[in-house]
Design a protein around this motif. Structure first.
Motif, PDB file in Angstrom:
ATOM      1  N   ALA A  35       0.833  -1.208   0.000  1.00 30.32           N
ATOM      2  CA  ALA A  35       0.000   0.000   0.000  1.00 30.32           C
ATOM      3  C   ALA A  35       0.864   1.254   0.000  1.00 30.32           C
ATOM      4  O   ALA A  35       0.585   2.226  -0.726  1.00 30.32           O
ATOM      5  N   LEU A  36       1.935   1.232   0.815  1.00 31.10           N
ATOM      6  CA  LEU A  36       2.870   2.367   0.820  1.00 31.10           C
ATOM      7  C   LEU A  36       3.523   2.506  -0.554  1.00 31.10           C
ATOM      8  O   LEU A  36       3.679   3.634  -1.063  1.00 31.10           O
ATOM      9  N   PHE A  37       3.904   1.404  -1.148  1.00 32.61           N
ATOM     10  CA  PHE A  37       4.536   1.422  -2.469  1.00 32.61           C
ATOM     11  C   PHE A  37       3.580   2.014  -3.509  1.00 32.61           C
ATOM     12  O   PHE A  37       3.994   2.818  -4.361  1.00 32.61           O
ATOM     13  N   VAL A  38       2.305   1.649  -3.454  1.00 32.29           N
ATOM     14  CA  VAL A  38       1.310   2.205  -4.379  1.00 32.29           C
ATOM     15  C   VAL A  38       1.236   3.718  -4.214  1.00 32.29           C
ATOM     16  O   VAL A  38       1.202   4.469  -5.205  1.00 32.29           O
ATOM     17  N   SER A  39       1.220   4.199  -2.995  1.00 27.61           N
ATOM     18  CA  SER A  39       1.173   5.647  -2.755  1.00 27.61           C
ATOM     19  C   SER A  39       2.381   6.344  -3.372  1.00 27.61           C
ATOM     20  O   SER A  39       2.249   7.409  -3.987  1.00 27.61           O
ATOM     21  N   VAL A  40       3.551   5.750  -3.203  1.00 24.67           N
ATOM     22  CA  VAL A  40       4.769   6.349  -3.750  1.00 24.67           C
ATOM     23  C   VAL A  40       4.718   6.401  -5.267  1.00 24.67           C
ATOM     24  O   VAL A  40       5.046   7.421  -5.888  1.00 24.67           O
ATOM     25  N   VAL A  59      10.639   5.996   1.913  1.00 27.05           N
ATOM     26  CA  VAL A  59      11.549   5.143   2.688  1.00 27.05           C
ATOM     27  C   VAL A  59      11.523   5.531   4.169  1.00 27.05           C
ATOM     28  O   VAL A  59      11.691   4.670   5.049  1.00 27.05           O
ATOM     29  N   THR A  60      11.297   6.800   4.460  1.00 21.99           N
ATOM     30  CA  THR A  60      11.214   7.220   5.860  1.00 21.99           C
ATOM     31  C   THR A  60      10.011   6.585   6.545  1.00 21.99           C
ATOM     32  O   THR A  60      10.118   6.062   7.663  1.00 21.99           O
ATOM     33  N   LEU A  61       8.868   6.593   5.862  1.00 20.44           N
ATOM     34  CA  LEU A  61       7.676   5.956   6.430  1.00 20.44           C
ATOM     35  C   LEU A  61       7.887   4.458   6.602  1.00 20.44           C
ATOM     36  O   LEU A  61       7.494   3.864   7.613  1.00 20.44           O
ATOM     37  N   LEU A  82      16.486   1.401   9.781  1.00 16.99           N
ATOM     38  CA  LEU A  82      17.308   2.498   9.277  1.00 16.99           C
ATOM     39  C   LEU A  82      18.296   2.008   8.228  1.00 16.99           C
ATOM     40  O   LEU A  82      18.525   2.671   7.210  1.00 16.99           O
ATOM     41  N   GLN A  83      18.887   0.845   8.472  1.00  8.84           N
ATOM     42  CA  GLN A  83      19.838   0.286   7.517  1.00  8.84           C
ATOM     43  C   GLN A  83      19.175   0.062   6.161  1.00  8.84           C
ATOM     44  O   GLN A  83      19.755   0.348   5.115  1.00  8.84           O
ATOM     45  N   TRP A  84      17.949  -0.435   6.174  1.00  7.22           N
ATOM     46  CA  TRP A  84      17.206  -0.609   4.917  1.00  7.22           C
ATOM     47  C   TRP A  84      16.954   0.742   4.249  1.00  7.22           C
ATOM     48  O   TRP A  84      17.158   0.893   3.037  1.00  7.22           O
ATOM     49  N   ALA A  85      16.531   1.733   5.026  1.00  7.82           N
ATOM     50  CA  ALA A  85      16.184   3.036   4.459  1.00  7.82           C
ATOM     51  C   ALA A  85      17.377   3.683   3.759  1.00  7.82           C
ATOM     52  O   ALA A  85      17.210   4.391   2.760  1.00  7.82           O
ATOM     53  N   LEU A  86      18.583   3.439   4.265  1.00  9.80           N
ATOM     54  CA  LEU A  86      19.783   4.070   3.699  1.00  9.80           C
ATOM     55  C   LEU A  86      20.498   3.181   2.685  1.00  9.80           C
ATOM     56  O   LEU A  86      21.513   3.599   2.111  1.00  9.80           O
ATOM     57  N   SER A  87      19.995   1.982   2.451  1.00 13.18           N
ATOM     58  CA  SER A  87      20.721   1.021   1.623  1.00 13.18           C
ATOM     59  C   SER A  87      20.925   1.499   0.191  1.00 13.18           C
ATOM     60  O   SER A  87      21.950   1.211  -0.434  1.00 13.18           O
ATOM     61  N   GLY A  88      19.980   2.244  -0.346  1.00 15.25           N
ATOM     62  CA  GLY A  88      20.116   2.710  -1.725  1.00 15.25           C
ATOM     63  C   GLY A  88      21.278   3.670  -1.921  1.00 15.25           C
ATOM     64  O   GLY A  88      21.831   3.762  -3.028  1.00 15.25           O
ATOM     65  N   PHE A  89      21.681   4.350  -0.855  1.00 14.97           N
ATOM     66  CA  PHE A  89      22.764   5.323  -0.977  1.00 14.97           C
ATOM     67  C   PHE A  89      24.137   4.653  -1.061  1.00 14.97           C
ATOM     68  O   PHE A  89      25.125   5.318  -1.361  1.00 14.97           O
TER      69      PHE A  89
END
Length: 477
Positions: A35-40, A59-61, A82-89
């Protein structure tokens, strides 16, 4: 304060999805992430706020709600979230995109890109058809080192060619078909082809390769991409200016003033400068290393080396680097989208979806499945105003479905999906970055743009299916 429907709709659709019961076999937490992915994705399409901000909020949500585990079904700690949220960087492809945007700034700072375009117009521009080929070749020369077709075509090619039709009295309001319409459509159609010819020719190509590696476990090198698309790319590139000339012909067939104008512009630029020669040497070094130096250093390392050399030699100042808003914006944008797309796999959503799709397609022959899914992936771009949003929304899903189908050759299939990303930009006035620029020039009417988009979209897809599919299957199957 009046609410913006573009702001409300993504939240409403995501909330509606979350309120539906999770499908059988899918845990509630995974459904909430979807659902979050659909919103994005909806927000990326509508862009109520900048796309990079959409990705960062997503990613923050996801991190705040701890929706993405290390592996499906495991509890999520705050540190893991947090590690997941920053993984793309930390993704190497994201930094390759960033460095390649700096290459484009080097072209701009040295004037090399403008000089190349003017040289080609001076050499080929005596006839309108030759002008079309000059525009196409100028784009081709810049494409391997400019991952933004907006910067390459909209920022470098368009400012040059927009001055030419007026030499012959062709303006948006007066005889646009005399020359302007032909040049504008040729420029757009050609940049769509070159965007598919090199994986460094379009930023979403690089994003797609990251997803191919994450979802399908497939690596594609610069040279493999180039070889894989070469037959299709050669046919489309060499035929596009001529096909535009036949389908959407200019009434002005000769252009003797254009070479003289280009010569005057070149005279104003003066002799080739040491900075231009240095820039040319650096991009040739990068191209050679991307093609043949994979055993020595990765493509991202090559790009970072060239970036450092551009700073050390003064082609770029450090202010150019830290002040390149487009590059940093794309870095944040793509890093967060890589993270969001990766979350679909880590939660287990992709496996669930792939198993269901594989069951439905299990009775079809692999070749039929490839043709069907590549066509569907291409045509579905009519629903998107961004190739990046298209890649993020659909590519992981299509790849996951293919991985679950027995005997389907994954690497050729993944490459064929990726090859559509540039050429699909021709279909609508909003399909890729340069489209609004050429549409906004006023030389091609709304009706003509949609009709030409349909014609060239069908042609490009047909060549990919008829020529590209058997070739790629034979080479990489």
């Amino acid at each position: 304060m009046k609410l913006d429907w573009k702001m409300v709709l993504p939240v409403a659709l995501g909330g509606a999805v979350a309120l539906f019961p999770a499908p059988s076999g899918l845990p509630a937490g995974v459904w909430y992430y979807f659902a979050l992915f659909v919103s994005v994705i909806v927000a990326l399409i509508l862009e109520p706020i900048p796309a990079a901000a959409v990705g960062l909020i997503g990613v923050t949500l996801g991190a705040v709600l701890r929706l993405v585990p290390v592996s499906p079904g495991e509890p999520v700690s705050t540190g893991q979230a947090l590690q997941w949220a920053l993984s793309g960087f930390s993704n190497s492809t994201v930094w390759l995109i960033f460095a390649a945007f700096m290459f484009a700034r080097g072209y701009e700072n040295t004037g090399l890109g403008r000089r190349i375009g003017l040289v080609l117009i001076k050499a080929l521009g005596r006839r309108t058809l030759g002008m079309g080929y000059a525009v196409a070749f100028a784009d081709l020369v810049l494409a391997p080192f400019t991952p933004s077709n907006t910067a390459r075509s909209g920022g470098t090619i368009y400012p040059i060619i927009r001055n030419i039709p007026e030499l012959y009295g062709s303006t948006p309001d007066n005889e646009p078909r005399k020359m302007g319409g032909y040049l504008m459509w040729t420029a757009l159609a050609s940049t769509c082809v070159t965007s598919s010819m090199f994986f460094t020719g379009l930023a979403p190509n690089l994003l797609a390769l990251t997803m191919v590696q994450d979802v399908a476990g497939v690596n594609v090198t610069w040279m493999e991409w180039f070889r894989g698309f070469l037959p299709v790319g050669a046919v489309l590139f060499l035929s596009t200016p001529f096909m535009v000339y036949c389908i959407y012909p200019p009434t002005q067939r000769h252009s003797p003033e254009a070479p003289a104008w280009a010569g005057a512009e070149l005279d104003a630029l003066g002799c080739v400068t040491p900075r231009e020669l240095l820039m040319m040497g650096l991009i040739l070094f990068a191209l050679a290393m991307w093609m043949f130096g994979g055993a020595i250093m990765s493509g991202t390392t090559v790009a970072m080396v060239v970036l450092c050399l551009m700073v050390l030699t003064g082609i770029l100042s450090w202010d150019d680097v830290i002040g390149n808003r487009k590059a940093w914006n794309v870095l944040v944008w793509f890093a967060t989208l890589v993270t969001m797309a990766g979350g679909l796999a880590r939660t287990g959503f992709l496996k669930w979806f792939a198993d269901n799709v594989a069951f439905m397609l299990s009775d079809m022959a692999p070749l039929t499945i490839i043709m069907l899914l590549v066509t569907l992936f291409f045509v579905s771009h009519y629903l998107f105003a961004s190739i990046t949003a298209h890649v993020t929304a659909l590519l992981p899903v299509f790849l996951a479905a293919a991985v679950a189908i027995p005997d389907l050759p994954i690497k050729p299939f993944a490459m064929l999906l990726c090859f559509t990303l540039g050429i699909m930009g021709v279909i609508t006035p909003f399909a890729t970055g340069p489209s609004p620029i050429y549409y906004g020039s006023g030389y091609v009417s709304r009706k003509e743009f949609w009709v030409l988009g349909l014609i060239f979209g069908v042609m490009y897809l047909a060549v990919l299916l008829v020529l590209g599919v058997p070739y790629v299957l034979r080479m990489f199957g």
